[in-house]
Scaffold this active site. Structure first.
Site, PDB file in Angstrom:
ATOM      1  N   TYR A  22       0.787  -1.232   0.000  1.00 43.43           N
ATOM      2  CA  TYR A  22       0.000   0.000   0.000  1.00 43.43           C
ATOM      3  C   TYR A  22       0.822   1.286   0.000  1.00 43.43           C
ATOM      4  CZ  TYR A  22      -3.685  -3.288   1.087  1.00 43.43           C
ATOM      5  OH  TYR A  22      -4.570  -4.338   1.039  1.00 43.43           O
ATOM      6  N   HIS A  77     -15.264  -7.809  -1.163  1.00 47.67           N
ATOM      7  CA  HIS A  77     -15.371  -9.226  -1.494  1.00 47.67           C
ATOM      8  C   HIS A  77     -16.458  -9.950  -0.708  1.00 47.67           C
ATOM      9  CE1 HIS A  77     -11.517  -7.959  -2.999  1.00 47.67           C
ATOM     10  NE2 HIS A  77     -11.127  -7.708  -1.763  1.00 47.67           N
ATOM     11  N   HIS A  97      -9.139   0.340  -6.092  1.00 42.81           N
ATOM     12  CA  HIS A  97      -8.316  -0.492  -5.212  1.00 42.81           C
ATOM     13  C   HIS A  97      -6.861  -0.117  -5.427  1.00 42.81           C
ATOM     14  CE1 HIS A  97     -11.708  -2.890  -4.052  1.00 42.81           C
ATOM     15  NE2 HIS A  97     -12.057  -2.932  -5.326  1.00 42.81           N
ATOM     16  N   SER A  99      -4.102  -1.852  -4.517  1.00 43.51           N
ATOM     17  CA  SER A  99      -3.359  -3.002  -5.048  1.00 43.51           C
ATOM     18  C   SER A  99      -4.161  -3.636  -6.183  1.00 43.51           C
ATOM     19  CB  SER A  99      -3.118  -4.035  -3.948  1.00 43.51           C
ATOM     20  OG  SER A  99      -4.341  -4.616  -3.533  1.00 43.51           O
TER      21      SER A  99
END
Length: 140
Positions: A22, A77, A97, A99
């Site tokens: 991150y 998720h 997001h 990543s």
């Protein structure tokens, strides 16, 4: 133009957690850079580690703002409720997001919210938020 960035769980620890994934910049520091770049945007920010609070914020801004940039963190998720909240509002949502979720653990490959969003940006680090702002500001 009013746009809000909404970040989910654990994103309050950006700059200190898992720096190899991150990075080492806090979101608050990055947000100031975004505000300096997108001076024409009334840009606000909200972060919560609590699913219901994220849903409440989506409901609160989802009919008045011009755009929402949403990083659901781990709830991406797992949360049908957040997906339903995005489906229920009229403001366009861009999923971001930091990543590349498709290059990580198998359970991260599935996003329950993407189908309700205008699009998804994944894997470009914090730059993904800038990309989402660029998209949303070009839509006016």
């Amino acid at each position: 133009m009013k746009i809000i960035i909404i970040n989910g769980p654990n994103l309050n620890l950006l700059g200190t957690r898992e720096k190899s994934i991150y990075g080492d910049e806090s979101f608050e520091g990055y947000l100031e850079k975004l505000k300096g770049t997108f001076t024409e945007v009334d840009l606000s920010y909200y972060q919560s580690n609590v699913e219901g609070e994220l849903i409440n914020k989506l409901h609160e801004v989802g009919f008045d703002y011009d755009g929402i940039i949403f990083n659901g963190g781990g709830y991406t998720h797992t949360s049908v409720a957040i997906s339903d909240a995005i489906a229920a509002i009229k403001t366009p949502v861009v999923e971001v997001h930091i990543s590349n979720i498709h290059a990580r653990e198998e359970f991260r490959h599935l996003s329950l919210i993407t189908k309700e969003c205008a699009g998804m940006i994944t894997g470009f680090g914090l730059k993904g938020y800038e990309m989402a702002l660029g998209y949303l500001t070009s839509k006016t």
